[in-house]
Design an enzyme around this catalytic site. Structure first.
Site, short mmCIF file in Angstrom:
data_model
loop_
_atom_site.label_atom_id
_atom_site.label_comp_id
_atom_site.label_asym_id
_atom_site.label_seq_id
_atom_site.Cartn_x
_atom_site.Cartn_y
_atom_site.Cartn_z
N ARG A 200 21.48 39.50 2.81
CA ARG A 200 22.67 38.74 2.43
C ARG A 200 22.31 37.51 1.61
NH1 ARG A 200 26.08 36.75 7.12
NH2 ARG A 200 26.47 35.37 5.38
N ARG B 158 31.83 27.70 14.29
CA ARG B 158 32.22 27.65 12.89
C ARG B 158 33.75 27.69 12.65
NH1 ARG B 158 27.81 30.61 9.26
NH2 ARG B 158 28.04 28.68 8.13
N PRO B 159 34.46 26.72 13.20
CA PRO B 159 35.91 26.66 12.97
C PRO B 159 36.24 26.22 11.54
CG PRO B 159 35.18 24.72 14.16
CD PRO B 159 33.95 25.57 13.95
N ILE B 160 37.52 26.32 11.16
CA ILE B 160 37.91 25.83 9.82
C ILE B 160 39.01 24.77 9.94
CG2 ILE B 160 37.14 27.82 8.47
CD1 ILE B 160 40.11 28.73 8.40
N ASP B 161 39.05 24.11 11.09
CA ASP B 161 40.10 23.11 11.32
C ASP B 161 40.08 21.99 10.27
OD1 ASP B 161 37.61 22.61 12.65
OD2 ASP B 161 38.49 20.83 13.55
N LEU B 162 38.89 21.58 9.85
CA LEU B 162 38.82 20.48 8.86
C LEU B 162 39.39 20.91 7.52
CD1 LEU B 162 35.20 19.16 9.66
CD2 LEU B 162 37.38 18.22 10.45
N CYS C 147 27.49 34.49 9.54
CA CYS C 147 26.41 34.48 10.52
C CYS C 147 26.88 33.91 11.85
CB CYS C 147 25.26 33.63 10.01
SG CYS C 147 24.13 34.56 8.99
N ARG D 131 31.22 33.92 5.77
CA ARG D 131 31.87 32.65 6.06
C ARG D 131 32.41 31.97 4.79
NH1 ARG D 131 33.64 28.76 9.61
NH2 ARG D 131 33.41 26.76 8.62
N ASP E 254 19.53 25.10 7.75
CA ASP E 254 19.12 26.43 7.28
C ASP E 254 17.60 26.58 7.26
OD1 ASP E 254 21.72 27.10 7.02
OD2 ASP E 254 21.76 27.20 4.84
N LYS F 192 22.25 30.79 -3.36
CA LYS F 192 23.37 31.49 -2.70
C LYS F 192 24.51 30.52 -2.40
CE LYS F 192 23.54 32.28 2.01
NZ LYS F 192 24.87 32.01 2.52
N ASN F 193 24.18 29.40 -1.79
CA ASN F 193 25.25 28.50 -1.34
C ASN F 193 25.94 27.77 -2.48
OD1 ASN F 193 24.71 29.34 1.21
ND2 ASN F 193 23.85 27.41 1.95
N ILE G 34 23.45 20.67 14.02
CA ILE G 34 24.60 21.10 13.21
C ILE G 34 25.33 22.29 13.85
CG2 ILE G 34 25.40 21.76 10.88
CD1 ILE G 34 23.95 19.08 10.83
C1 UD1 Z 1 27.29 25.54 4.75
C2 UD1 Z 1 26.24 26.53 4.28
C3 UD1 Z 1 25.30 26.88 5.43
C4 UD1 Z 1 24.73 25.62 6.03
C5 UD1 Z 1 25.83 24.63 6.40
C6 UD1 Z 1 25.32 23.28 6.88
C7 UD1 Z 1 27.33 27.85 2.58
C8 UD1 Z 1 27.85 29.16 2.16
N1 UD1 Z 1 26.91 27.74 3.83
O1 UD1 Z 1 28.07 26.18 5.76
O2 UD1 Z 1 24.28 27.69 4.91
O3 UD1 Z 1 24.05 25.98 7.22
O4 UD1 Z 1 26.67 24.37 5.26
O5 UD1 Z 1 24.48 22.72 5.93
O6 UD1 Z 1 27.25 26.91 1.78
N2 UD1 Z 1 32.86 22.33 11.26
C9 UD1 Z 1 33.99 22.10 12.02
N3 UD1 Z 1 35.20 22.33 11.45
C10 UD1 Z 1 35.34 22.76 10.16
C11 UD1 Z 1 34.17 23.00 9.40
C12 UD1 Z 1 32.95 22.76 9.97
O7 UD1 Z 1 33.91 21.72 13.18
O8 UD1 Z 1 36.48 22.96 9.71
C13 UD1 Z 1 31.54 22.11 11.87
C14 UD1 Z 1 30.76 23.44 12.01
O9 UD1 Z 1 31.13 24.13 13.18
C15 UD1 Z 1 29.34 22.95 12.03
C16 UD1 Z 1 29.37 21.75 11.09
O10 UD1 Z 1 30.73 21.35 10.99
O11 UD1 Z 1 29.01 22.53 13.33
C17 UD1 Z 1 28.81 22.04 9.72
O12 UD1 Z 1 29.56 23.04 9.10
P1 UD1 Z 1 29.75 23.11 7.52
O13 UD1 Z 1 29.02 21.97 6.88
O14 UD1 Z 1 31.20 23.28 7.25
O15 UD1 Z 1 28.99 24.43 7.18
P2 UD1 Z 1 29.45 25.58 6.23
O16 UD1 Z 1 30.16 25.03 5.06
O17 UD1 Z 1 30.11 26.63 7.04
#
Ligand code: UD1
Length: 421
Positions: free
Chosen positions: A399, A121-125, A116, A92, A305, A22-23, A327
């Site tokens: 999902r 789960r922000p997208i600031d990065l 989920c 997401r 996960d 999936k990922n 995480i």
């Molecule tokens: C992906 C996987 C998810 C897995 C996760 C961690 C997919 C579709 N999903 O999710 O199954 O659980 O990796 O291995 O591939 N963060 C920030 N700012 C950002 C982005 C992330 O603070 O802009 C934080 C998140 O809140 C979290 C951590 O970074 O605490 C990890 O997130 P991230 O690695 O980005 O996970 P996803 O890509 O959402």
């Protein structure tokens, strides 16, 4: 509402083939937006998340042909650069479509993604990285508008955290960049390596995926290609745990043991007998599992996960276990439901960890998935419990797991998916 109804106390035993990841599927589908030439993908799992992603691609103007695991996408005619808010909220990973649209058209409009409910789960990065690539960002009426003046300009981006999604988004956005993009502190997950391999097969120049430093040299165009995506390592881990929790024995074909070294190490540590070949894993559960302490970490650490899944297994282990989640902040909801089934669990919210006390007898009950992996953990608990377990909100599980019901049935489980119950 859909529910899994499980009659427990059945050993899981047999051989099963794991599905595509999936990922990996989600960012790889996004490469089709980047590449105007037709692309064909194999091994894409038929699950709700890939169906929604393909629906978005069609809405954006792509031509999508699906034929049992083989998906051909042509984005030549694609003209829409806005991801509709309603679909963006469903999962997401829609956020990686933004990087692909931006890479191809130098502009993209999207909203904050859903998915989920396991943490903030922000997208600031992601947004900070887009800005470093020369993209202007404006937030207006629930939408984020991104636009580069002319081109995206390669640069050095150091991530504050090795975010999987942000690493994928930067790779996708940088494929056609002017010059070279370096990602430092990049995520090293196998799904990122799969994305890079797929893009390179199309003619992109992505180096170093799987390490913490990824380099993307901008290219002028991509060409037609086909790609078979990797096996779902989390599905493999879940199926292994279904045997561990029911004192069973399982052989999983199509599995890459190298992607699961940490999980296999922990399963061995709690007493399971594991043997591997290049593309299969066999697990034989012991009569009594042993407790252990586990902390989640970015790859190659123990995957977040798999945390709920191993949490369910450790309820059946002899002795105390501590699980610490590093995480996501909100990933222990399943443990409340395990308590309902008789597990003795102490929550430490300050440390974001749980303590599982000793060997618990699990008794079937009505429980509810709060997220994808938490729901799967409850299914596993139901397999090992006595009596009937009803796992409500099975939509979460659908999902991310392809044919879970059929796979578990083949392995001896008594499980069915029902509309309401
Ligand atoms: C992906 C996987 C998810 C897995 C996760 C961690 C997919 C579709 N999903 O999710 O199954 O659980 O990796 O291995 O591939 N963060 C920030 N700012 C950002 C982005 C992330 O603070 O802009 C934080 C998140 O809140 C979290 C951590 O970074 O605490 C990890 O997130 P991230 O690695 O980005 O996970 P996803 O890509 O959402």
């Amino acid at each position: 509402m859909l529910s899994y109804v499980i009659e427990g106390n059945n050993r899981i035993e047999g051989i099963v083939k794991a599905s595509g990841s999936k990922n990996a599927a989600l960012p790889i589908i996004a490469t089709a937006i980047l590449n105007p030439e037709p692309v064909t993908f194999y091994n894409i799992p038929d699950i709700e998340d890939t169906r929604i992603t393909l629906k978005i691609l069609k809405l954006l103007g792509c031509k999508v042909t699906v034929n049992s695991g083989k998906i051909t996408i042509s984005s030549k005619q694609m003209n829409n650069k806005t991801i509709p808010k309603e679909l963006m909220h469903k999962l997401r990973s829609t956020v990686v479509l933004a990087g692909a649209i931006l890479g191809r058209f130098k502009e993209a409009t999207f909203s904050f993604p859903g998915g989920c409910n396991i943490g903030k789960r922000p997208i600031d990065l992601h947004l900070k990285a887009f800005k470093s690539l020369g993209v202007e960002i404006e937030e207006k009426e629930d939408y984020i508008h991104c636009r580069a003046k002319k081109e995206l300009i390669g640069t050095k981006i150091k991530l504050d955290f090795p975010s999987v999604g942000a690493t994928e988004n930067i790779i996708l956005a940088s494929v056609y960049c002017k010059g070279v993009t370096h990602i430092l502190n990049a995520a090293k997950e196998p799904e990122i390596q799969d994305l890079a391999k797929c893009l390179n097969k199309m003619g992109a120049k992505v180096y170093g995926a799987g390490t913490s430093r990824i380099t993307i040299c901008g290219v002028k165009k991509l060409h037609k290609a086909d790609y078979k995506i990797m096996t779902d390592r989390i599905e493999v881990g879940t199926l292994l745990c279904s045997a561990a929790i029911t004192k069973g024995k399982i052989k999983i074909e199509n599995a890459n043991p190298q992607h699961l070294l940490n999980v296999l190490y922990e399963l061995k540590n709690i007493g399971c007998d594991i043997s591997i070949t290049q593309n299969s894993i066999t697990l034989k559960a012991p009569k009594k599992l042993k407790g252990t302490n586990i902390e989640t970490r970015p790859y190659p650490g123990f995957p977040t996960d798999m945390q709920p899944i191993i949490g369910a297994v450790l309820c059946k282990a002899n002795g105390k276990s501590i699980i610490k989640e590093n995480i996501f902040e909100n990933r222990f909801k399943y443990a409340q439901d395990l308590k309902k089934m008789g597990a003795d669990i102490i929550f430490d919210n300050d440390k974001n960890q749980i303590e599982i006390i000793g060997e618990n007898h699990l008794q079937g009950n009505t429980v509810s998935s709060a997220d994808l992996r938490g729901g799967a953990a409850l299914v596993l608990a139901g397999l090992s419990a006595s009596g009937t377990t009803i796992v409500e909100n099975a939509e979460y599980i659908l999902r991310g797991y392809e044919n879970l019901e059929q796979k578990l049935k083949t392995l001896g489980a008594n499980i069915k998916l029902c509309e309401k119950h």
